[in-house]
Design an enzyme around this catalytic site. Sequence first.
Site, PDB file in Angstrom:
ATOM      1  N   ARG A 136       0.806  -1.196   0.000  1.00 15.53           N
ATOM      2  CA  ARG A 136       0.000   0.000   0.000  1.00 15.53           C
ATOM      3  C   ARG A 136       0.848   1.259   0.000  1.00 15.53           C
ATOM      4  O   ARG A 136       0.365   2.342  -0.245  1.00 15.53           O
ATOM      5  CB  ARG A 136      -0.887  -0.015   1.256  1.00 15.53           C
ATOM      6  CG  ARG A 136      -2.066  -0.951   1.134  1.00 15.53           C
ATOM      7  CD  ARG A 136      -2.828  -1.006   2.447  1.00 15.53           C
ATOM      8  NE  ARG A 136      -2.516  -2.280   3.094  1.00 15.53           N
ATOM      9  CZ  ARG A 136      -2.994  -2.611   4.302  1.00 15.53           C
ATOM     10  NH1 ARG A 136      -3.718  -1.753   4.993  1.00 15.53           N
ATOM     11  NH2 ARG A 136      -2.728  -3.780   4.809  1.00 15.53           N
TER      12      ARG A 136
ATOM     13  N   ASP B 244       7.523   2.108  -2.974  1.00 12.90           N
ATOM     14  CA  ASP B 244       7.797   3.151  -1.978  1.00 12.90           C
ATOM     15  C   ASP B 244       9.262   3.138  -1.543  1.00 12.90           C
ATOM     16  O   ASP B 244       9.952   4.155  -1.622  1.00 12.90           O
ATOM     17  CB  ASP B 244       6.841   3.052  -0.770  1.00 12.90           C
ATOM     18  CG  ASP B 244       6.860   1.679  -0.086  1.00 12.90           C
ATOM     19  OD1 ASP B 244       7.507   0.749  -0.615  1.00 12.90           O
ATOM     20  OD2 ASP B 244       6.232   1.538   0.975  1.00 12.90           O
TER      21      ASP B 244
ATOM     22  N   PHE C 266      13.878   3.488  10.050  1.00  8.81           N
ATOM     23  CA  PHE C 266      12.503   3.057   9.775  1.00  8.81           C
ATOM     24  C   PHE C 266      11.684   4.315   9.531  1.00  8.81           C
ATOM     25  O   PHE C 266      11.542   5.163  10.412  1.00  8.81           O
ATOM     26  CB  PHE C 266      11.934   2.252  10.947  1.00  8.81           C
ATOM     27  CG  PHE C 266      10.614   1.630  10.607  1.00  8.81           C
ATOM     28  CD1 PHE C 266      10.560   0.477   9.838  1.00  8.81           C
ATOM     29  CD2 PHE C 266       9.421   2.222  11.011  1.00  8.81           C
ATOM     30  CE1 PHE C 266       9.331  -0.090   9.491  1.00  8.81           C
ATOM     31  CE2 PHE C 266       8.197   1.660  10.676  1.00  8.81           C
ATOM     32  CZ  PHE C 266       8.152   0.505   9.915  1.00  8.81           C
TER      33      PHE C 266
ATOM     34  N   ASP D 173       3.673   3.490   6.323  1.00 11.10           N
ATOM     35  CA  ASP D 173       3.089   3.367   7.662  1.00 11.10           C
ATOM     36  C   ASP D 173       4.028   2.814   8.726  1.00 11.10           C
ATOM     37  O   ASP D 173       5.042   2.184   8.413  1.00 11.10           O
ATOM     38  CB  ASP D 173       1.895   2.413   7.596  1.00 11.10           C
ATOM     39  CG  ASP D 173       2.344   0.953   7.426  1.00 11.10           C
ATOM     40  OD1 ASP D 173       3.113   0.690   6.496  1.00 11.10           O
ATOM     41  OD2 ASP D 173       1.950   0.100   8.248  1.00 11.10           O
TER      42      ASP D 173
ATOM     43  N   ASP E 149      14.467  -1.797   0.044  1.00 13.11           N
ATOM     44  CA  ASP E 149      15.190  -2.057   1.294  1.00 13.11           C
ATOM     45  C   ASP E 149      16.166  -3.208   1.012  1.00 13.11           C
ATOM     46  O   ASP E 149      17.231  -2.981   0.444  1.00 13.11           O
ATOM     47  CB  ASP E 149      14.124  -2.383   2.345  1.00 13.11           C
ATOM     48  CG  ASP E 149      14.644  -2.494   3.751  1.00 13.11           C
ATOM     49  OD1 ASP E 149      15.441  -1.651   4.154  1.00 13.11           O
ATOM     50  OD2 ASP E 149      14.247  -3.432   4.473  1.00 13.11           O
TER      51      ASP E 149
HETATM   52  P1  5GP Z   1      12.408  -5.195   0.601  1.00 13.65           P
HETATM   53  O1  5GP Z   1      11.787  -6.389  -0.041  1.00 13.65           O
HETATM   54  O2  5GP Z   1      13.153  -4.308  -0.370  1.00 13.65           O
HETATM   55  O3  5GP Z   1      13.262  -5.560   1.766  1.00 13.65           O
HETATM   56  O4  5GP Z   1      11.236  -4.405   1.267  1.00 13.65           O
HETATM   57  C1  5GP Z   1      10.514  -3.440   0.633  1.00 13.65           C
HETATM   58  C2  5GP Z   1       9.290  -3.137   1.425  1.00 13.65           C
HETATM   59  O5  5GP Z   1       9.549  -3.153   2.834  1.00 13.65           O
HETATM   60  C3  5GP Z   1       8.801  -1.734   1.137  1.00 13.65           C
HETATM   61  O6  5GP Z   1       7.929  -1.719   0.038  1.00 13.65           O
HETATM   62  C4  5GP Z   1       8.104  -1.387   2.426  1.00 13.65           C
HETATM   63  O7  5GP Z   1       6.786  -1.861   2.391  1.00 13.65           O
HETATM   64  C5  5GP Z   1       8.855  -2.129   3.478  1.00 13.65           C
HETATM   65  N1  5GP Z   1       9.815  -1.235   4.147  1.00 13.65           N
HETATM   66  C6  5GP Z   1      11.152  -1.172   3.978  1.00 13.65           C
HETATM   67  N2  5GP Z   1      11.678  -0.211   4.741  1.00 13.65           N
HETATM   68  C7  5GP Z   1      10.641   0.341   5.409  1.00 13.65           C
HETATM   69  C8  5GP Z   1      10.538   1.429   6.346  1.00 13.65           C
HETATM   70  O8  5GP Z   1      11.505   2.104   6.717  1.00 13.65           O
HETATM   71  N3  5GP Z   1       9.278   1.734   6.790  1.00 13.65           N
HETATM   72  C9  5GP Z   1       8.183   1.026   6.414  1.00 13.65           C
HETATM   73  N4  5GP Z   1       7.014   1.384   6.920  1.00 13.65           N
HETATM   74  N5  5GP Z   1       8.252   0.014   5.519  1.00 13.65           N
HETATM   75  C10 5GP Z   1       9.462  -0.314   5.036  1.00 13.65           C
END
Ligand code: 5GP
Length: 179
Positions: free
Chosen positions: A45, A102, A154, A161, A105
């Site tokens: 989202r 968004d 974070f 969110d 990570d």
């Molecule tokens: P990845 O698969 O790249 O590790 O994770 C990506 C997803 O993790 C993002 O789309 C997001 O939903 C969540 N995410 C990563 N870092 C953050 C953060 O700092 N805050 C929040 N709320 N979600 C995060």
Amino acid sequence: MARRPYVIDELISAKAIAARVEALAKEIEIAFAGTDKLIVVGLLRGSFVFIADLVRELELPVEVDFLEASSYGNEMTSSREVRILKDLRGEIGGRDVLVVEDIVDTGFTLKHVIGLLESRGPRRLETIALLDKPSRREVDIKATWTGFEIPDAFVVGYGIDYAQRNRNLPYIGSVRFTE
Ligand code: 5GP
């Protein structure tokens, strides 16, 4: 999920985000110049505010679709498994596609989504992430366009969110726990 007491420190102002979104839209217009239809795919989202602002800056014929993938759950650690919770409504075979994320990570989500969508044979597939945390990367992936590189914090706001709260903040802030 219970929220621990916290405060939010502003990291990127609403004004800085707006300026960056405008600049990114210009780059995307150039990259996709002449397209008959660009399908902008928002990853739910967290990308809903970004995609709303981005498409309104794009002077291209666009359609909008959404995909929901889970990799984070409500925990503040990434799970390594990526599941598709909601698939696209439309077909993307032979089309120009821009995936809007968004935050990149660890990179697992974007890599999985790219693999899935590439298998459907788009004419062209590019990616844009509002935020990138390069220090957290575990798989070798980078979005075509990135809004801002940020440290390993974070973050919340502008659609993103903490346990479903703070998506409505107009800026990006980092969560600092007070207990
Ligand atoms: P990845 O698969 O790249 O590790 O994770 C990506 C997803 O993790 C993002 O789309 C997001 O939903 C969540 N995410 C990563 N870092 C953050 C953060 O700092 N805050 C929040 N709320 N979600 C995060």
